[in-house]
Scaffold this motif. Structure first.
Motif, PDB file in Angstrom:
ATOM      1  N   GLU A  26       5.677 -26.827  11.714  1.00  0.00           N
ATOM      2  CA  GLU A  26       4.312 -26.376  11.436  1.00  0.00           C
ATOM      3  C   GLU A  26       3.284 -27.392  11.939  1.00  0.00           C
ATOM      4  OE1 GLU A  26       1.366 -25.760   7.588  1.00  0.00           O
ATOM      5  OE2 GLU A  26       3.525 -25.851   7.276  1.00  0.00           O
ATOM      6  N   ILE A  27       3.515 -28.668  11.659  1.00  0.00           N
ATOM      7  CA  ILE A  27       2.558 -29.701  12.075  1.00  0.00           C
ATOM      8  C   ILE A  27       2.536 -29.822  13.601  1.00  0.00           C
ATOM      9  CG2 ILE A  27       2.092 -32.188  12.013  1.00  0.00           C
ATOM     10  CD1 ILE A  27       3.187 -32.111   9.104  1.00  0.00           C
ATOM     11  N   GLY A 172       1.155 -22.239   7.957  1.00  0.00           N
ATOM     12  CA  GLY A 172       1.035 -22.843   6.632  1.00  0.00           C
ATOM     13  C   GLY A 172       1.370 -21.928   5.481  1.00  0.00           C
ATOM     14  N   MET A 173       1.668 -20.641   5.747  1.00  0.00           N
ATOM     15  CA  MET A 173       1.960 -19.729   4.639  1.00  0.00           C
ATOM     16  C   MET A 173       3.405 -19.833   4.159  1.00  0.00           C
ATOM     17  SD  MET A 173       2.000 -15.914   6.386  1.00  0.00           S
ATOM     18  CE  MET A 173       0.326 -16.061   6.990  1.00  0.00           C
ATOM     19  N   ILE A 174       4.233 -20.588   4.881  1.00  0.00           N
ATOM     20  CA  ILE A 174       5.636 -20.732   4.481  1.00  0.00           C
ATOM     21  C   ILE A 174       5.731 -21.385   3.104  1.00  0.00           C
ATOM     22  CG2 ILE A 174       7.808 -21.910   5.016  1.00  0.00           C
ATOM     23  CD1 ILE A 174       7.098 -21.644   7.956  1.00  0.00           C
ATOM     24  N   GLY A 175       6.487 -20.742   2.212  1.00  0.00           N
ATOM     25  CA  GLY A 175       6.727 -21.302   0.897  1.00  0.00           C
ATOM     26  C   GLY A 175       5.533 -21.262  -0.036  1.00  0.00           C
ATOM     27  N   ARG A 176       4.499 -20.510   0.331  1.00  0.00           N
ATOM     28  CA  ARG A 176       3.319 -20.397  -0.536  1.00  0.00           C
ATOM     29  C   ARG A 176       3.204 -18.943  -0.984  1.00  0.00           C
ATOM     30  NH1 ARG A 176      -0.659 -24.038   3.358  1.00  0.00           N
ATOM     31  NH2 ARG A 176       0.516 -25.958   3.139  1.00  0.00           N
ATOM     32  N   PRO A 177       3.740 -18.615  -2.171  1.00  0.00           N
ATOM     33  CA  PRO A 177       3.858 -17.216  -2.580  1.00  0.00           C
ATOM     34  C   PRO A 177       2.534 -16.501  -2.774  1.00  0.00           C
ATOM     35  CG  PRO A 177       4.465 -18.697  -4.376  1.00  0.00           C
ATOM     36  CD  PRO A 177       4.346 -19.537  -3.153  1.00  0.00           C
ATOM     37  N   GLY A 178       1.437 -17.219  -2.926  1.00  0.00           N
ATOM     38  CA  GLY A 178       0.168 -16.565  -3.196  1.00  0.00           C
ATOM     39  C   GLY A 178      -0.562 -16.036  -1.978  1.00  0.00           C
ATOM     40  N   VAL A 179      -0.093 -16.344  -0.767  1.00  0.00           N
ATOM     41  CA  VAL A 179      -0.849 -15.969   0.436  1.00  0.00           C
ATOM     42  C   VAL A 179      -0.840 -14.458   0.644  1.00  0.00           C
ATOM     43  CG1 VAL A 179      -1.044 -16.261   2.926  1.00  0.00           C
ATOM     44  CG2 VAL A 179      -0.401 -18.203   1.496  1.00  0.00           C
ATOM     45  N   ALA A 180       0.360 -13.836   0.614  1.00  0.00           N
ATOM     46  CA  ALA A 180       0.423 -12.381   0.772  1.00  0.00           C
ATOM     47  C   ALA A 180      -0.329 -11.688  -0.353  1.00  0.00           C
ATOM     48  CB  ALA A 180       1.877 -11.918   0.814  1.00  0.00           C
ATOM     49  N   ALA A 181      -0.178 -12.192  -1.584  1.00  0.00           N
ATOM     50  CA  ALA A 181      -0.881 -11.594  -2.718  1.00  0.00           C
ATOM     51  C   ALA A 181      -2.392 -11.646  -2.517  1.00  0.00           C
ATOM     52  CB  ALA A 181      -0.490 -12.310  -4.013  1.00  0.00           C
ATOM     53  N   LYS A 182      -2.884 -12.744  -1.959  1.00  0.00           N
ATOM     54  CA  LYS A 182      -4.323 -12.873  -1.698  1.00  0.00           C
ATOM     55  C   LYS A 182      -4.769 -11.855  -0.647  1.00  0.00           C
ATOM     56  CE  LYS A 182      -7.893 -16.250  -0.430  1.00  0.00           C
ATOM     57  NZ  LYS A 182      -8.164 -17.681  -0.115  1.00  0.00           N
ATOM     58  N   MET A 183      -3.942 -11.629   0.364  1.00  0.00           N
ATOM     59  CA  MET A 183      -4.276 -10.618   1.373  1.00  0.00           C
ATOM     60  C   MET A 183      -4.382  -9.237   0.730  1.00  0.00           C
ATOM     61  SD  MET A 183      -2.148  -9.440   4.772  1.00  0.00           S
ATOM     62  CE  MET A 183      -2.916  -8.399   6.026  1.00  0.00           C
ATOM     63  N   PHE A 184      -3.386  -8.885  -0.095  1.00  0.00           N
ATOM     64  CA  PHE A 184      -3.390  -7.568  -0.718  1.00  0.00           C
ATOM     65  C   PHE A 184      -4.580  -7.413  -1.670  1.00  0.00           C
ATOM     66  CE2 PHE A 184       1.514  -8.020  -0.411  1.00  0.00           C
ATOM     67  CZ  PHE A 184       1.462  -7.736   0.946  1.00  0.00           C
ATOM     68  N   ALA A 185      -4.895  -8.478  -2.412  1.00  0.00           N
ATOM     69  CA  ALA A 185      -6.030  -8.425  -3.326  1.00  0.00           C
ATOM     70  C   ALA A 185      -7.341  -8.261  -2.561  1.00  0.00           C
ATOM     71  CB  ALA A 185      -6.079  -9.685  -4.190  1.00  0.00           C
TER      72      ALA A 185
END
Length: 420
Positions: A26-27, A172-185
């Protein structure tokens, strides 16, 4: 391999490939760091991990950089769905084999969790080839009636013209469970209903009504603090294809690697109300409990129950999170208006990754055919531009891995002796 793209390596590393940690890739990707992997045992030149020209970024807080760095959209899309195809080995291979022979290039492919003895399979294509895709689907549909039940209904072909694909992308979305949820919200707050969902380690894509595309893109840019000029390739009607000159003098192979994950469980929620906000509530709850979701599949069949249109949704999580997720979601089922929550821990996920599969219609068909030849039934399918994943029975996982490995000739030819 002489070279591999960062996005391919991110997918493979997150699927369990060793040697490189996803954060290192990622970096390198985000900051344009030259990255080469070499053997400890030979003087071979190794493998270069290449990336496109990076955007300008501050090195301050490098480790907590924002998870999303682009919002992409494609309004040149149409959807073909086959409803009630038999749930048995070989069906996907026949369908996509014929699609490949007719030179129909498919973007997203989704097969939902089975209902009784049948599945739904949906795929998206570019609008100019919709008629050809429709003809292929209509021609093969009558032959997909269940042989074990000759009186069963034949597969129904359903078309959707006015759709768009909206995606968020970022290593940076790897291992961050809230990213998809934020998109849907974000989409729910904008009044945008989601028709299809496709996820990968570096991208989440949603199919929406075409007339809601601009509203969805604007809302996502605001939510993830993306300026209008920051979109990468793929912003409108264009898929990102890595520059082959970055890799080798020759075209890159379509598939770079195959991976098997035996540590996942599948959850299916029946009769989820089909309205904006339901995916946001569901995956928001999982994110609050720090449960990461991998594959997400929304069924194409829509039933009206008590005046409310409803669909099933299925997704995979780590097996260690399966029971907790089921218990938590069952507790809120009545309050949020959905039906039974079903857990299946006896699954395996097998995936292929390769940037070279873009624009090559036969890759998915070849994977499905390799599984069919071994009588391995595909329970779920989810794809992104550079990854195809299938859920199969756990006891068939290793056989599936070996079959796909052989089909794409991924075994190396060199032998190394490790010094004592």
């Amino acid at each position: 391999m002489d070279a591999i793209t960062c996005n391919e390596m991110l997918e493979l590393a997150s699927l369990g490939a060793k040697v490189l940690h996803p954060r290192a890739v990622e970096i390198a990707r985000n900051y344009g760091v030259p990255l080469v992997v070499r053997s400890s045992w030979t003087d071979a030149p190794g493998t270069w991990v290449t990336s496109a020209k990076p955007q300008g970024r501050s090195l301050i807080n490098l480790e907590i950089a924002r998870p999303v760095d682009a919002v992409e959209f494609d309004t040149n899309q149409a959807k073909v769905a086959l409803l009630r195809v038999p749930d048995k080995p070989g069906v996907a291979a026949r369908l996509f084999g014929e699609i490949s022979r007719q030179k129909v290039d498919v973007d997203l492919i989704i097969q939902s969790v089975h209902e009784g003895n049948s599945n739904d399979i949906a795929f998206t294509v570019t609008t100019p080839i919709l008629k050809r895709a429709e003809a292929v689907a209509a021609a093969i549909a009558p032959s997909l009636r269940s042989q074990s039940n000759p009186k069963s209904e034949e597969a129904e072909v359903m078309l959707e013209h006015n759709i768009a694909k909206v995606s968020i992308a970022g290593a940076g979305m790897i291992g961050r469970p809230g990213v998809a949820a934020k998109m849907f919200a974000t989409l729910a707050e904008a009044g945008v209903n989601i028709q299809m969902i496709s996820t990968s380690e570096v991208k989440v894509s949603c199919v929406v009504d075409a007339n809601q595309c601009d509203r969805a893109v604007s809302a996502l840019r605001t939510a993830f603090e993306i300026e209008a000029g920051e979109e990468g390739a793929g912003s409108r009607g264009e898929l990102f294809t890595p520059n082959s000159s970055l890799l080798t003098p020759h075209s890159p192979p379509p598939v770079r690697g195959v991976a098997l994950d035996l540590n996942q469980a599948r959850l299916a929620i029946r009769q989820l109300p089909d309205r904006p906000g339901m995916a946001a509530k569901l995956f928001g709850l999982l994110a609050q409990h720090n449960i990461s979701v991998d594959m997400i599949i929304q069924s194409q069949r829509c039933r009206v129950i008590d005046g409310v249109p409803r669909r099933d949704i299925a997704f995979t999580v780590s097996r260690m999170d399966g029971e907790n997720a089921k218990e938590m979601l069952t507790q809120v089922a009545a309050e949020l208006g959905w039906g039974e929550v079903v857990l299946d821990s006896a699954i395996a996920k097998v995936s292929i990754v390769g940037a070279g599969m873009v624009g090559q219609p036969g890759i998915a068909a070849k994977m499905f055919e390799a599984l069919a030849q071994q009588q391995i039934n595909i329970q779920m399918i989810a794809t992104s531009e550079i990854k195809i994943s299938c859920v199969v029975a756990q006891e068939q996982g290793v056989k599936a891995l070996q079959a796909i490995h052989a089909a794409f000739k991924l075994a190396g030819s060199e032998k190394f002796v490790v010094p004592a």
